[in-house]
Each structure stands twice: as structure tokens, then as C-alpha cells.
Design an enzyme around this catalytic site. Sequence first.
Site, PDB file in Angstrom:
ATOM      1  N   GLU A   1       0.909  -1.251  -0.095  1.00 48.10           N
ATOM      2  CA  GLU A   1       0.088  -0.055   0.118  1.00 48.10           C
ATOM      3  C   GLU A   1       0.846   1.409  -0.166  1.00 48.10           C
ATOM      4  O   GLU A   1       1.753   1.484   0.774  1.00 48.10           O
ATOM      5  CB  GLU A   1      -0.659   0.147   1.224  1.00 48.10           C
ATOM      6  CG  GLU A   1      -1.924   1.134   1.259  1.00 48.10           C
ATOM      7  CD  GLU A   1      -3.099   1.216   2.173  1.00 48.10           C
ATOM      8  OE1 GLU A   1      -3.710   2.039   2.291  1.00 48.10           O
ATOM      9  OE2 GLU A   1      -2.989   0.113   2.908  1.00 48.10           O
TER      10      GLU A   1
ATOM     11  N   LYS B   1      -8.965  -0.742   1.193  1.00 44.73           N
ATOM     12  CA  LYS B   1      -9.818  -1.342   2.048  1.00 44.73           C
ATOM     13  C   LYS B   1     -10.777  -2.097   1.065  1.00 44.73           C
ATOM     14  O   LYS B   1     -11.302  -1.824   0.090  1.00 44.73           O
ATOM     15  CB  LYS B   1     -10.907  -0.165   2.590  1.00 44.73           C
ATOM     16  CG  LYS B   1     -10.086   0.640   3.597  1.00 44.73           C
ATOM     17  CD  LYS B   1     -10.221  -0.180   4.779  1.00 44.73           C
ATOM     18  CE  LYS B   1      -9.283   0.273   5.892  1.00 44.73           C
ATOM     19  NZ  LYS B   1      -8.834  -0.545   7.099  1.00 44.73           N
TER      20      LYS B   1
END
Length: 466
Positions: A266, A282
Site C-alpha cells: 500500500e 480497503k
Amino acid sequence: MSEIKLISLPYQSSMVDLFAHYRDLPLPILLDSNHKSFNDTRYDLLVADPIAMISAKHEETKLIWRDTPIYEMGNHQNPLDTLDELMSYTVQEPWAIKAQKDIPFTGGLVGYYGYESGHYVEALPQSCIDDIDLPDLLVGLYGWALITDHQKLETYLMLTPWCIDEQNELLERFKPSEPVEATSFQLDKRFTSNMTQEEYAEKFAKVQDYIQAGDCYQVNLAQRFSAPYKGDSYQAYKVLTDAVPTPFSAYIELGAGAAILSHSPERFLKCNDGRIESKPIKGTRPRGATPIEDKALAEELLTAEKDRAENLMIVDLLRNDLGRSCSTGSVKVPKLFALESYANVHHLVSTVEGRIEEPQEHIKVFNQSFPGGSITGAPKIRAMEIIDELEPHVRSAYCGSITYFSSNGQMDSSITIRTMVADGQHIHCWAGGGLVADSKCEEEYQETFTKVGKLTHTLEQGFLEK
């Protein structure tokens, strides 16, 4: 020399083995993009022996110069002020003003912000146990770097005028064909969590109570896994690099056997030519055992209302964070709910972007947005208060960031999920998930094992004492 110097070297498809030739220098850092599997990363970066080091622990800031101070600076209590001032000074150097804009690093700051660095951004409690003796934040001011550009298939040594006298020594160390004798790594026991399943369920229930009471919409609850070890954690990093290729891998040697081993998928924030970009993750599904099962799991994630709602919540939080410091009206969302697949999981990823006017503003945007909303919850400050209340131990490097701020205005940074911290005696890793009103306790609990399992199982299979 009054300008930055670039020295061409043989192309290195990986700097993992080359790093061994520089790791005896102070604070060596390898930013390792594992480029073959990913389109979103282009460069590897290796630095060591910084001109200055800035560290912070429990609100005490230390600034250590390698030689004579480049300039005099006040004794700031907040390390973010110190970093901001160092960056502002660096970008005003004549050679920095003239630096090329098309290379990632032309001298500047490289290091890590631990999750607890968020206490230097907002006034937050810290009641959880701090049993990891590492700084909350440790960043070096570097004047040289080895850089590989995997798009152009080039490797070169970048030297600022600060470090021109070190050219011969640095080139002498560049011996990629010569192996360095390695020290072994060994786990003494399997990884164990800092909470039982029953304790996790109790904490899950408390989060649900806070959500129902209107305190928050989402809280990222994590558990920590730890194991005693002996030997050189860099050997563990090398094995994990092969087993879990990710676009934001990094290894930071901290001395006395301590290190950070990060295999994060990420990005937090990136800056290129004044454009700030964030890519929050997410939504997670495991990879399938067969192509058909794998495709079904990916499609399930893409259409899952809960995961899309959770992702959108964090996108809104990041839009607000970037809006505090980016140019008015520049914040946009060019990609929403995109699928990205890695060795062990599928992720739902969005892209949020904004713009800045001056190169030194990248560190201001970073500091004002830290920590990333995807690993706290919403609203951010209340979620962080609840995390402090419920998680037994500090997060340390987990859910912080490994980052560089270049004097030419470039910046890139990860969110340090899928990250291990070796403190000389124990190696720790964490996994969590964003809890919302319709989250299911058993599903969220199992998801933490899905996220961290490839790391822990790889080390247990390869290094557990028989």
C-alpha cells in the site's frame, strides 16, 4: 562541484544482495520495489551514512550530525518541525534548485515514521504497553544514493556536493558479483498473538458499542504476532522478498540487531511534479486455489457492498486530509474501487490526488495527513483514541510509513502494513482490519490471519528450529 553528479553503473535487476556491501555504514536503508510483478513502481533506492539523523521517542527529539552542522537549528521538541526545517533548507541549496526533476532522489530525507508519530501531529493518549525499544520516528538526511530505474534498465550513483569526497569509497563497495558471508537467522518458537480469540471478540464488541453510540464509523483493530529469534534478520527479509513480492518492500538496519522488514502493498502518498497521490486499500479476499476460484473471489470483492462502503469512507477521509494542505480545488478521485492482486490476497484500491505549488510542500502534506486513514478509521482522531484503548501494545513501525522526501520535489511513501519489526530479541508483525457496523467478528478475526499468514508461515517453515 556545484551540481549533482550521476555516475552510470551496471544495471541491477535487484539491489537485495548489493545492499550487503553497504549495510555496515550507519543507518542503511533499502527501498526495494520488487518491480517485476508491478506496474506502479519503478525505482529501487539504497542509501546509508546520513549527514544527520533525527529520532524521536516519547516526545524527546534528538538531532545527531555526522560531522559539522551544515547550519544552526533550534532545539525543536516536535520532530516534524525539525524535519520540515531540514527539508526547507535542503531545497534551497543551489544544486537542489537546479536538480533534475526526472529522477526520484536528489538528496533529502529517508526513513520511517512509526504509528506513534501520530502523537506529534495530534494530542493523543498513549496507554498501551511500549515493549519495543525503537524510536517512534527515525529519518536520515542523505547526500548520496544508489538508484535503479527499472523502466530504463539503468543503475547509477547520485552524489550531491555534500558527499562528493565519498565517490571512490562508494564505487569501491559496488561489487554486485562478490557475495558477502551471511549470518544465519533462526526462529526459536512459532509466532503467537498478543490476544486470544476471546479477547479479540471482546474488543470487537467494544468497537461495535462505540459505532452504535455514534463515536465513530470505523476502527482498524489489529493484533500483534511475535516470536523469539536469533541471528541476522536480513536473511529473513531476503526469503520474504521471494515469497511475498510487493511493490513497497523495504529494509532498514537500525543497529544492535534491530531492523524493519517491510513487504507492504500500500502506498500512502506520492509526489511527482507537484501532483500528490494516495492509494488507500480497503477490502481484502484471499487468493483462490484454482484460477476459477481465484476469479470468483476477485469478483466477489469487486461487488461487495460492505467493502465498497468501507473503501469510500476512507477515500472521503483522505480527500479531507489532502484538502487541508493541497491547492484549493485540486483534490480529485480518478480511480474508485479498483482491483489489485498480490501473492496472497486481492485488495480493493482507490486513488485520491491533489496538487502543491512548491517542492518543499510535499513534507507538509505528508505530516498533516499522517497517519493514513486506511489504517486508523473514521473519524481519524477518535478512531486512534479507541485503538490506544483496545490494543495491548504499541504498533511501532506497523501502520506508520517508510518514506523519502527529495530536494527536487519528488516523494514516495508506503503504509507499513505486512511489516515486521526485529528488536534484537523478538520479531513482531501485525495484522488488522477496519471494523464497521455490519462487520462479522469471526470473518474479521480470520482476515487478520489471511493478511499476515504468508509472512509468518514462510519464516516458520524456513527458519524454525527443528
